[in-house]
Design an enzyme around this catalytic site. Structure first.
Site, PDB file in Angstrom:
ATOM      1  N   TYR A 150      98.211 134.144  66.984  1.00  0.00           N
ATOM      2  CA  TYR A 150      97.206 134.126  65.913  1.00  0.00           C
ATOM      3  C   TYR A 150      97.874 133.810  64.573  1.00  0.00           C
ATOM      4  O   TYR A 150      97.421 132.927  63.826  1.00  0.00           O
ATOM      5  CB  TYR A 150      96.492 135.469  65.866  1.00  0.00           C
ATOM      6  N   ILE A 183      88.301 142.462  57.622  1.00  0.00           N
ATOM      7  CA  ILE A 183      86.891 142.506  57.240  1.00  0.00           C
ATOM      8  C   ILE A 183      86.133 143.315  58.292  1.00  0.00           C
ATOM      9  O   ILE A 183      86.369 143.149  59.492  1.00  0.00           O
ATOM     10  CB  ILE A 183      86.316 141.074  57.156  1.00  0.00           C
TER      11      ILE A 183
HETATM   12  N1  LIG Z   1      86.892 139.397  60.834  1.00  0.00           N
HETATM   13  C1  LIG Z   1      88.058 139.437  60.223  1.00  0.00           C
HETATM   14  O1  LIG Z   1      88.531 140.507  59.814  1.00  0.00           O
HETATM   15  C2  LIG Z   1      88.836 138.153  59.990  1.00  0.00           C
HETATM   16  C3  LIG Z   1      89.970 138.220  59.173  1.00  0.00           C
HETATM   17  C4  LIG Z   1      90.686 137.060  58.919  1.00  0.00           C
HETATM   18  C5  LIG Z   1      90.271 135.858  59.459  1.00  0.00           C
HETATM   19  N2  LIG Z   1      89.174 135.808  60.263  1.00  0.00           N
HETATM   20  C6  LIG Z   1      88.773 134.509  60.785  1.00  0.00           C
HETATM   21  O2  LIG Z   1      87.396 134.320  60.539  1.00  0.00           O
HETATM   22  C7  LIG Z   1      86.864 133.432  61.515  1.00  0.00           C
HETATM   23  C8  LIG Z   1      85.625 134.067  62.135  1.00  0.00           C
HETATM   24  O3  LIG Z   1      86.032 135.230  62.842  1.00  0.00           O
HETATM   25  P1  LIG Z   1      85.094 136.493  63.095  1.00  0.00           P
HETATM   26  O4  LIG Z   1      85.851 137.683  62.719  1.00  0.00           O
HETATM   27  O5  LIG Z   1      83.766 136.266  62.513  1.00  0.00           O
HETATM   28  O6  LIG Z   1      85.074 136.457  64.701  1.00  0.00           O
HETATM   29  P2  LIG Z   1      83.900 136.411  65.767  1.00  0.00           P
HETATM   30  O7  LIG Z   1      82.812 137.365  65.423  1.00  0.00           O
HETATM   31  O8  LIG Z   1      84.603 136.548  67.077  1.00  0.00           O
HETATM   32  O9  LIG Z   1      83.287 134.941  65.616  1.00  0.00           O
HETATM   33  C9  LIG Z   1      83.978 133.821  66.094  1.00  0.00           C
HETATM   34  C10 LIG Z   1      82.988 132.670  66.115  1.00  0.00           C
HETATM   35  O10 LIG Z   1      83.681 131.502  66.586  1.00  0.00           O
HETATM   36  C11 LIG Z   1      82.944 130.927  67.668  1.00  0.00           C
HETATM   37  N3  LIG Z   1      83.857 130.208  68.550  1.00  0.00           N
HETATM   38  C12 LIG Z   1      84.947 130.692  69.194  1.00  0.00           C
HETATM   39  N4  LIG Z   1      85.519 129.729  69.933  1.00  0.00           N
HETATM   40  C13 LIG Z   1      84.779 128.602  69.740  1.00  0.00           C
HETATM   41  C14 LIG Z   1      84.851 127.273  70.218  1.00  0.00           C
HETATM   42  N5  LIG Z   1      85.808 126.862  71.072  1.00  0.00           N
HETATM   43  N6  LIG Z   1      83.929 126.377  69.791  1.00  0.00           N
HETATM   44  C15 LIG Z   1      82.947 126.763  68.948  1.00  0.00           C
HETATM   45  N7  LIG Z   1      82.823 127.992  68.454  1.00  0.00           N
HETATM   46  C16 LIG Z   1      83.727 128.906  68.851  1.00  0.00           C
HETATM   47  C17 LIG Z   1      82.229 132.114  68.309  1.00  0.00           C
HETATM   48  O11 LIG Z   1      81.071 131.759  69.047  1.00  0.00           O
HETATM   49  P3  LIG Z   1      81.092 131.474  70.644  1.00  0.00           P
HETATM   50  O12 LIG Z   1      82.008 132.487  71.275  1.00  0.00           O
HETATM   51  O13 LIG Z   1      79.658 131.581  71.056  1.00  0.00           O
HETATM   52  O14 LIG Z   1      81.595 130.073  70.781  1.00  0.00           O
HETATM   53  C18 LIG Z   1      81.826 132.896  67.066  1.00  0.00           C
HETATM   54  O15 LIG Z   1      80.638 132.367  66.513  1.00  0.00           O
HETATM   55  C19 LIG Z   1      87.982 133.170  62.511  1.00  0.00           C
HETATM   56  O16 LIG Z   1      88.608 131.941  62.231  1.00  0.00           O
HETATM   57  C20 LIG Z   1      88.925 134.333  62.278  1.00  0.00           C
HETATM   58  O17 LIG Z   1      90.242 134.022  62.657  1.00  0.00           O
HETATM   59  C21 LIG Z   1      88.444 136.940  60.542  1.00  0.00           C
END
Ligand SMILES: NC(=O)c1ccc[n+]([C@@H]2O[C@H](COP(=O)([O-])OP(=O)(O)OC[C@H]3O[C@@H](n4cnc5c(N)ncnc54)[C@H](OP(=O)(O)O)[C@@H]3O)[C@@H](O)[C@H]2O)c1
Length: 245
Positions: A150, A183
């Site tokens: 990651y 987050i």
């Molecule tokens: N939440 C945090 O604390 C945090 C912190 C730093 C960075 N981030 C970043 O923020 C972004 C969103 O993360 P999140 O926390 O909201 O996670 P999440 O709830 O797991 O959402 C991930 C999203 O990406 C989609 N996805 C995954 N693989 C995919 C693929 N191959 N093609 C199309 N869509 C895909 C998922 O939908 P499907 O599974 O239906 O495809 C889902 O809508 C990520 O890049 C993560 O690394 C999050």
């Protein structure tokens, strides 16, 4: 209404941070195409904004899938102005034990997916200029044991953002990244909900709390609207002031 009349495509826009960005962009007047591999429970958003919200199926590891997404968004709303490369996955595991397919899943989704999203976005964005916002993480620049894949893919996204910004700026496309901390939504919610794990992280935040998805969405509005018209190649950290040795 800071984004009225503009159209945004958000990968991973169905849940977590992507959904918060989608809902905030809609509140700011944008047309929004939220895209992911599954519809999840996005119906509520579609029902609330029947004319301006769409959900499309996409797999960001597939160039054809992303080309079709951009074409569909453009056909549906006339233009695409903002693309948020937000889709991402995290697979924990120390390097000596991390299965190869978990590593490849992170590289394919996070890094190659961001590249393919950018490449698919250029033909539609260059028509009248636009914005690309890549979603990185605080872990791009900080060591997290058990998260080598990651961390490495997010670090690569930040350098990809900087090079893309220089190459695409001359086409009127600005490319920036958001680097959220922990987050309390999406993949960060599990960590925040784990009392033992959260205790080790909590003291690292100057604000003493995890972030809210809406706070990441606020920053995503800034990188999409006129207020950031001279910001290019920047990584905007949204982490509440993070001390992480
Ligand atoms: N939440 C945090 O604390 C945090 C912190 C730093 C960075 N981030 C970043 O923020 C972004 C969103 O993360 P999140 O926390 O909201 O996670 P999440 O709830 O797991 O959402 C991930 C999203 O990406 C989609 N996805 C995954 N693989 C995919 C693929 N191959 N093609 C199309 N869509 C895909 C998922 O939908 P499907 O599974 O239906 O495809 C889902 O809508 C990520 O890049 C993560 O690394 C999050």
């Amino acid at each position: 209404m800071r984004l009225a009349g503009r159209t945004a495509v958000i990968t991973g826009g169905t849940r977590g941070l992507g959904r918060a960005i989608a809902e905030r962009y809609l509140a700011e007047g944008a047309n929004v195409v939220a895209a992911a591999r599954s519809p999840y429970d996005f119906k509520e958003v579609l029902d609330a904004h029947p004319d301006r919200a769409r959900m499309e199926i996409v797999d960001v590891t597939s160039a054809d899938s992303l080309d079709a997404l951009m074409a569909s968004a453009q056909a549906g709303f006339g233009t695409v102005d903002v693309v948020v490369a937000n889709a991402g996955v995290s697979r924990d595991g120390r390097v000596e034990k991390l299965p190869e397919d978990h590593w490849r899943d992170m590289v394919d989704t996070n890094l190659t997916g961001t590249f393919l999203t950018t490449r698919a976005a250029v033909p539609v964005l260059r028509e009248r200029g636009g914005r690309i916002i890549n979603v990185s993480s605080s872990m791009a620049t900080r060591v997290a044991v058990g998260a080598a894949g990651y961390c490495a893919t997010k670090a690569a996204i930040e350098m990809f953002t900087k090079v893309s910004a220089i190459e695409l700026g001359r086409m009127g496309i600005l490319v920036n990244a958001l680097a959220p901390g922990i987050i309390d939504a999406g993949m960060g919610h599990a960590l925040k909900s784990n009392d033992k794990a959260w205790e080790t992280y909590r003291t690292r935040f100057s604000l003493g709390r995890a972030g809210r998805a809406e706070e990441v969405a606020d920053a995503a509005v800034f990188l999409a609207d006129q207020g950031s018209s001279y910001v290019n190649g920047h990584v905007l950290e949204v982490n509440g002031g993070l001390l992480w040795a």
